[in-house]
Every structure is written in structure tokens, then in C-alpha cells.
Design a protein around this motif. Structure first.
Motif, PDB file in Angstrom:
ATOM      1  N   GLU A 148       0.825  -1.203   0.000  1.00 46.21           N
ATOM      2  CA  GLU A 148       0.000   0.000   0.000  1.00 46.21           C
ATOM      3  C   GLU A 148       0.860   1.255   0.000  1.00 46.21           C
ATOM      4  O   GLU A 148       0.521   2.262  -0.593  1.00 46.21           O
ATOM      5  CB  GLU A 148      -0.920   0.038   1.234  1.00 46.21           C
ATOM      6  CG  GLU A 148      -1.929  -1.095   1.302  1.00 46.21           C
ATOM      7  CD  GLU A 148      -1.351  -2.375   1.890  1.00 46.21           C
ATOM      8  OE1 GLU A 148      -0.360  -2.317   2.652  1.00 46.21           O
ATOM      9  OE2 GLU A 148      -1.877  -3.444   1.559  1.00 46.21           O
ATOM     10  N   LYS A 149       1.982   1.199   0.700  1.00 42.50           N
ATOM     11  CA  LYS A 149       2.881   2.353   0.803  1.00 42.50           C
ATOM     12  C   LYS A 149       4.243   1.951   0.233  1.00 42.50           C
ATOM     13  O   LYS A 149       4.858   1.008   0.709  1.00 42.50           O
ATOM     14  CB  LYS A 149       3.012   2.777   2.264  1.00 42.50           C
ATOM     15  CG  LYS A 149       3.806   4.036   2.448  1.00 42.50           C
ATOM     16  CD  LYS A 149       3.790   4.490   3.891  1.00 42.50           C
ATOM     17  CE  LYS A 149       4.620   5.757   4.011  1.00 42.50           C
ATOM     18  NZ  LYS A 149       4.689   6.215   5.389  1.00 42.50           N
ATOM     19  N   TYR A 150       4.687   2.673  -0.776  1.00 40.72           N
ATOM     20  CA  TYR A 150       5.963   2.370  -1.421  1.00 40.72           C
ATOM     21  C   TYR A 150       7.140   2.824  -0.569  1.00 40.72           C
ATOM     22  O   TYR A 150       7.070   3.835   0.120  1.00 40.72           O
ATOM     23  CB  TYR A 150       6.060   3.071  -2.774  1.00 40.72           C
ATOM     24  CG  TYR A 150       5.084   2.585  -3.805  1.00 40.72           C
ATOM     25  CD1 TYR A 150       4.542   1.305  -3.777  1.00 40.72           C
ATOM     26  CD2 TYR A 150       4.693   3.422  -4.837  1.00 40.72           C
ATOM     27  CE1 TYR A 150       3.651   0.879  -4.741  1.00 40.72           C
ATOM     28  CE2 TYR A 150       3.804   3.001  -5.812  1.00 40.72           C
ATOM     29  CZ  TYR A 150       3.284   1.731  -5.756  1.00 40.72           C
ATOM     30  OH  TYR A 150       2.406   1.308  -6.712  1.00 40.72           O
TER      31      TYR A 150
END
Length: 152
Positions: free
Chosen positions: A104-106
Motif C-alpha cells: 500500500e505504501k511504497y
């Protein structure tokens, strides 16, 4: 068909993983002795090296020289065929269902830069042993490997 290039585990989350030649994969859990194992939808991470083509030139050296953060590094499976809900067989025993592509979060640094974008994360439908050099293949829902598993 693809190939297992390397296998990695760590007993602590958030650190680079240690390379091992083989691992025991536990049904419904993940790799034995790996901190990411558990009763959730990211029991194992697989990184197809073909995704390295998506790394920007200015990040390439940083990514290629970063320590391993995925459990299994593979080659030989086309990215467009290796997506959410794919069923992956490794060797003769292990069956994994891919639940997510990327996170979801790079992450922005090191190897996590590409693994957080292109890593495949899934659950273990059938456990067993894997080793470097094992064959990796995508299987269809009606195949013998899948129908043997009552969880699918």
C-alpha cells in the motif's frame, strides 16, 4: 516456467534477510523461521527479477546492491501473467496464492524500492520444502496440484 534464484529469511521484520539454500514452507504460515510468517495475507514474498526493468536508471545501483527483503527471488515468469490470485507452484510440493502485487505504501530506498512496488505477496496453500534451482510455474485452478488442496 521459471526458476528459484535465491531464498531469504529473517527472524526480525524490517531488516535485510539472510540467504539460505533451502527452506521449509509451512501451510497457512509462510517460511519457517521467517518473521513475516503468520495468519495473514502476506505470509510469503516473491520477487520476479524481470521487475528490475521497471527500476529508474538513477535508482538501479542502489536497488541492485541493496540486501534482500523478499523471501523468494525468481526468474522466468512474465510479470503480466503473475498477478493477484495467481497460483504459483514451487518444486513438486509448495503451492502459493498471490494476494497482492506491491504494498500500500511504497518504499523509496534500497531493494525495498522495487519490492514494495512489484513484489508478489501471498498465502501458503500447500507447504513443503523448496530450494534454490527449483522450478516455478503458474498453475490453473483445475490442475492436479490445486485440486489436491482442499483450501482452494
Amino acid at each position: 516456467m521459471g526458476t528459484v534464484l535465491s531464498i531469504h529469511i529473517s527472524s526480525i521484520k524490517g531488516v535485510e534477510k539472510n540467504t539460505v539454500g533451502e527452506a521449509k514452507v509451512l501451510e497457512g504460515w509462510g517460511l519457517e523461521n521467517d518473521a513475516h510468517g503468520g495468519n495473514w495475507d502476506r505470509q510469503v514474498s516473491i520477487f520476479p527479477v524481470e521487475a528490475m526493468n521497471k527500476v529508474p536508471a538513477e535508482k538501479y545501483d542502489e536497488v541492485i546492491n541493496g540486501g534482500y527483503t523478499e523471501n523468494i527471488t525468481i526468474s522466468g515468469i512474465a510479470l503480466d501473467q503473475f498477478s493477484t490470485n495467481s497460483l504459483v507452484q514451487i518444486g513438486n510440493e509448495v503451492l502459493i496464492q498471490i494476494k497482492h502485487v506491491g504494498k500500500e505504501k511504497y518504499k523509496e530506498t534500497g531493494r525495498p524500492y522495487i519490492v514494495s512496488r512489484e513484489g508478489r505477496f501471498g498465502v501458503i496453500l500447500k507447504g513443503g520444502n523448496i530450494k534454490t534451482g527449483d522450478v516455478v510455474s503458474l498453475v490453473e485452478c483445475g490442475s492436479a496440484a490445486v485440486t489436491m488442496n482442499k483450501n482452494f
